[in-house]
Each structure stands twice: as structure tokens, then as C-alpha cells.
Design a protein around this motif. Structure first.
Motif, PDB file in Angstrom:
ATOM      1  N   PHE A  57      -6.796   2.225  -1.692  1.00 43.71           N
ATOM      2  CA  PHE A  57      -7.334   1.737  -0.900  1.00 43.71           C
ATOM      3  C   PHE A  57      -8.309   2.300   0.141  1.00 43.71           C
ATOM      4  O   PHE A  57      -7.344   3.410   0.579  1.00 43.71           O
ATOM      5  N   GLY A  58      -9.225   2.150   0.641  1.00 44.75           N
ATOM      6  CA  GLY A  58     -10.266   2.533   1.745  1.00 44.75           C
ATOM      7  C   GLY A  58     -10.796   4.415   0.573  1.00 44.75           C
ATOM      8  O   GLY A  58     -11.442   5.183   1.046  1.00 44.75           O
ATOM      9  N   GLY A  59     -10.785   4.372  -0.856  1.00 49.34           N
ATOM     10  CA  GLY A  59     -11.412   4.546  -1.570  1.00 49.34           C
ATOM     11  C   GLY A  59     -11.071   6.020  -1.865  1.00 49.34           C
ATOM     12  O   GLY A  59     -11.686   6.955  -2.265  1.00 49.34           O
ATOM     13  N   VAL A  60     -10.189   6.257  -1.851  1.00 48.59           N
ATOM     14  CA  VAL A  60      -9.646   6.956  -2.369  1.00 48.59           C
ATOM     15  C   VAL A  60     -10.102   8.253  -3.483  1.00 48.59           C
ATOM     16  O   VAL A  60     -10.121   7.320  -4.683  1.00 48.59           O
ATOM     17  N   GLY A 108       6.849  -0.889   5.800  1.00 46.02           N
ATOM     18  CA  GLY A 108       6.533  -1.301   4.607  1.00 46.02           C
ATOM     19  C   GLY A 108       5.611  -0.339   3.741  1.00 46.02           C
ATOM     20  O   GLY A 108       5.742  -0.198   2.536  1.00 46.02           O
ATOM     21  N   LEU A 109       5.086   0.272   4.614  1.00 45.29           N
ATOM     22  CA  LEU A 109       3.998   1.350   3.359  1.00 45.29           C
ATOM     23  C   LEU A 109       5.107   2.309   2.556  1.00 45.29           C
ATOM     24  O   LEU A 109       6.285   3.245   3.423  1.00 45.29           O
ATOM     25  N   LEU A 110       4.280   2.655   1.391  1.00 46.20           N
ATOM     26  CA  LEU A 110       5.195   3.588   0.262  1.00 46.20           C
ATOM     27  C   LEU A 110       4.419   4.651   0.710  1.00 46.20           C
ATOM     28  O   LEU A 110       3.523   5.169  -0.581  1.00 46.20           O
ATOM     29  N   VAL A 111       4.539   5.562   1.064  1.00 45.42           N
ATOM     30  CA  VAL A 111       4.021   7.336   1.082  1.00 45.42           C
ATOM     31  C   VAL A 111       4.717   7.692   2.143  1.00 45.42           C
ATOM     32  O   VAL A 111       5.639   7.847   1.820  1.00 45.42           O
ATOM     33  N   GLY A 112       4.767   9.079   1.006  1.00 38.99           N
ATOM     34  CA  GLY A 112       5.049  10.097   1.807  1.00 38.99           C
ATOM     35  C   GLY A 112       5.512  11.417  -0.275  1.00 38.99           C
ATOM     36  O   GLY A 112       4.391  10.627  -1.254  1.00 38.99           O
ATOM     37  N   SER A 113       6.417  11.512  -0.138  1.00 42.76           N
ATOM     38  CA  SER A 113       7.108  12.650  -1.732  1.00 42.76           C
ATOM     39  C   SER A 113       7.303  12.034  -2.659  1.00 42.76           C
ATOM     40  O   SER A 113       8.231  10.303  -1.826  1.00 42.76           O
ATOM     41  N   HIS A 160       0.944  -1.244  -0.015  1.00 48.34           N
ATOM     42  CA  HIS A 160      -0.072   0.311   0.152  1.00 48.34           C
ATOM     43  C   HIS A 160       0.472   1.373   0.188  1.00 48.34           C
ATOM     44  O   HIS A 160       2.238   1.179   0.562  1.00 48.34           O
ATOM     45  N   GLY A 161       0.389   2.310  -0.495  1.00 44.64           N
ATOM     46  CA  GLY A 161       1.159   3.614  -0.078  1.00 44.64           C
ATOM     47  C   GLY A 161       0.572   5.126  -1.039  1.00 44.64           C
ATOM     48  O   GLY A 161      -0.759   4.574  -1.239  1.00 44.64           O
ATOM     49  N   TYR A 162       0.910   5.856  -1.046  1.00 42.94           N
ATOM     50  CA  TYR A 162       0.478   6.908  -1.839  1.00 42.94           C
ATOM     51  C   TYR A 162       1.488   7.772  -2.075  1.00 42.94           C
ATOM     52  O   TYR A 162       2.279   8.160  -1.620  1.00 42.94           O
TER      53      TYR A 162
END
Length: 353
Positions: free
Chosen positions: A318-321, A287-292, A238-240
Motif C-alpha cells: 500500500f502506498g506504492g512500495v 492491528g498493523l502486521l509490520v515488523g520482523s 496492512h503490513g510489511y
């Protein structure tokens, strides 16, 4: 091997935690095809659709969504992520993905897995007590179908095949078949012995979560006589990708927490994820791939160094973005992250050689 970067979705129908709106199934499937189109346009390598058989997902028939995506894309690879093979008919799986391969001029592939969600087994008349054996037998048949036609085969869970003509065939020489592994040592070892590519799933935990999994996979592959260096490994996480580190975390958290609470109810009553726990999972060694964009670059290269990965597939919705922000994140991944990661991974692999 070049480093590949892609995205995946299960097509969740989750209530927006900020507005309370729930997308219609029609809207979500159309958005899924738009995500594939944008991912292709910005130069990503892989688009995946996962399989769930519940009312809060639209991904019960990934092959149909991937076929639609084939008509809206030109270059990107189209994969299941995953096909719950234990509750499927391997003959039908092959027919569907070979058809996608023809539609896409050779871009189809299959990630076959046991499935961490099990709603499809009773739905299609399978006994969960046969969970592991169903997968082993059906993977054996799928691989046999890929290797030869006509095919003769006999097993325990379906009628035997005698000189069966399974068609169509792949557009090119073959269709890649990966095995999805969630961390089971036995799964890693059997995948290694078969010499198949391994797709690792990481929901939450440290980046190092799969160290033993990868070691067992490579040891088993080597013992079976396979060229370990030629076997691809991917991470699905998962990430953003946000404008900044803080914006990415602030934006992703309410959606991710909502999804963990509502879309994981087969693992209990859902998983409550406090903000502090989310921040810990977003740290450089988690593990999450979230950030700049730069943070995602650094973490993907960290995964590459740690496991010798050849591919990363990120689930960013995930979660309805909402679709607008989802597409913006896909664009950042394709234009700002992927070119740097591919270049740096190739450079580091060259120095290692």
C-alpha cells in the motif's frame, strides 16, 4: 482447518514519497502478476486483488488480473478482495470466476462485499440509497447461481431469470464465496445466518477491534443451525515483513502514510498519519502486521488465539512500495513466517480440541 496466509493488492498508482516517481498502469499490472507468481513459489496460500474504479488504481477488473495470475501460478488460491457485489451483475461475476476456476484447476474464490469505496455505484448506474439492499439481493442471486443450474430467480434491481443457463460451472464441486465485513454488526449477523465464511477488514485500530463482530457472527450462525467450528474467518490487514523490526517500520511508514493521505480521499481529504500514530498502530496489540518475521509470527498467532482465525491476508504494498522490496517481503512471509504460523496454529488447535 489449516491456517492460511496470503497477500493482496489494489494496484495503487501512488507517487513514491522518496523519489517522486509514479508507476505507469502497464508497469503496475505486470508487477501485480509477478507478485502472484512469487507468492506461489514461496508457498503462500492466497493471492487477492481488490476492486477500485478510479485513476489511482489499476484494480477495476480484478477477474482479468486473477485470470492472468492463474496462468503464472500452480497452487495458490486466487480471490477477489473484494468484489463490490452491489454494483456488479452476479451472473457476470459467476461467469468470470468460474472461468478463472477452469484456468486455475479449481483455485478461484470470491470475497463479496458492499465496498467501502462507492465510486462504482454511479459509474454503473446504481443509486447509493439502495446500497444495502443491492448487496443483499445480489448476494442472494450469486448464491442461487452457485447452487443450481438452470436458475429461476426474481428480484427488484435486475430482470428476472427463468430457467437461465449460467455457464461455465466450477471446475470442481463449487467456488467458495466469502463475505467481506468491515465491522457492521448487521453484516456480521447476516453472514452468520447464511453460514458463509467471513473476511474481516482491519484498516487501523486495536487487534480486538472485531471482537463483537466475531461474537455476533458466531451467535447468528449457531442460531441458524450452522456448524460454527466449520466456518472460516479471515483477517485482511496492512503490513510489511522486514529484515528487522526497525527496518520494517522505517521502510513502511512513508509509503503507508502516503497511501493513507492520497488513496483514501473518498473518506474525506485523506488521513494524515503522524509517525507516532503509526508506531502505536505497529505495537504488539494493535492491528498493523509490520515488523520482523518473528513479530509477524507472534501477531498472527495472537489473531488466531483471539478470533479463532483460519486465514490472514496482508496488503504489503500500500502506498506504492517499490517492487523489489515488495517481493522481498513476500518471500519472507512465505519462507520465514507462514511455516511457523501454520505449525503453531495446528498445534494450539489440537491442544484446544
Amino acid at each position: 482447518m489449516a491456517f492460511e496466509i496470503g497477500i493482496m493488492t489494489f494496484g495503487e498508482l501512488t507517487e513514491d514519497p522518496l523519489t517522486g516517481a509514479v508507476p505507469s498502469p502497464r508497469r503496475r499490472v505486470r508487477e501485480t502478476i509477478e507478485q502472484a507468481k512469487v507468492a506461489d513459489e514461496v508457498g503462500l496460500d492466497v493471492f487477492g486483488v481488490g476492486e477500485h474504479h478510479r485513476g489511482d488504481f489499476v484494480g477495476s477488473a480484478p477477474s482479468i488480473l486473477l485470470a492472468a495470475a492463474a496462468e503464472r501460478t500452480e497452487r495458490i488460491r486466487l480471490t477477489s478482495s473484494v468484489t463490490v457485489l452491489g454494483s456488479e451483475d452476479p451472473v457476470r461475476v459467476w461467469e468470470q470466476f468460474a472461468t478463472i476456476d477452469l484456468l486455475s484447476a479449481g483455485r478461484a474464490e470470491i470475497i463479496a462485499g458492499r465496498g467501502s469505496y462507492t465510486e462504482s455505484f454511479p459509474l454503473f448506474g446504481h443509486d447509493l440509497r439502495d446500497y444495502a439492499e443491492l448487496f443483499r439481493e445480489k448476494l442472494d442471486l450469486l448464491l442461487k447461481i452457485r447452487e443450481q443450474n438452470p436458475v429461476t430467480w426474481q428480484g427488484r434491481f435486475r430482470a428476472p431469470l427463468v430457467d437461465a443457463d449460467v455457464a461455465p460451472r466450477a471446475d470442481g464441486e463449487t467456488i467458495p464465496i466469502w463475505v467481506g465485513v468491515g465491522g457492521s454488526p448487521a453484516s456480521a449477523m447476516s453472514t452468520g445466518r447464511l453460514g458463509l465464511p467471513m473476511a474481516l477488514a482491519l484498516l487501523l485500530g486495536p487487534m480486538t477491534f472485531h471482537e463483537q463482530t466475531v461474537d455476533l457472527y458466531r451467535e447468528s450462525a449457531a442460531e441458524a443451525g450452522h456448524d460454527v467450528d466449520a466456518l472460516p474467518i479471515s483477517i485482511n490487514a496492512h503490513g510489511y515483513v522486514g529484515r528487522t523490526s526497525r527496518q520494517a517500520r522505517d521502510f513502511m511508514y512513508p509509503y503507508f502514510a502516503k497511501g493513507m493521505a492520497e488513496n483514501n480521499h473518498q473518506r474525506g481529504k485523506g488521513l494524515l498519519l503522524p509517525r507516532a500514530a503509526f508506531e502505536a498502530q505497529s505495537s504488539p496489540r494493535a492491528g498493523l502486521l509490520v515488523g520482523s518475521s518473528q513479530e509477524i509470527i507472534d501477531k498472527l498467532l495472537g489473531y488466531h488465539e483471539l478470533y479463532g482465525l483460519n486465514r490472514a491476508i496482508i496488503q504489503m504494498g500500500f502506498g506504492g512500495v517499490p517492487q523489489k522490496e515488495h517481493l522481498e517481503a513476500i518471500e519472507r512471509l512465505g519462507t520465514e513466517v507462514a511455516p511457523v504460523v501454520r505449525r503453531e496454529a495446528a498445534s494450539r488447535s489440537g491442544r484446544a480440541a
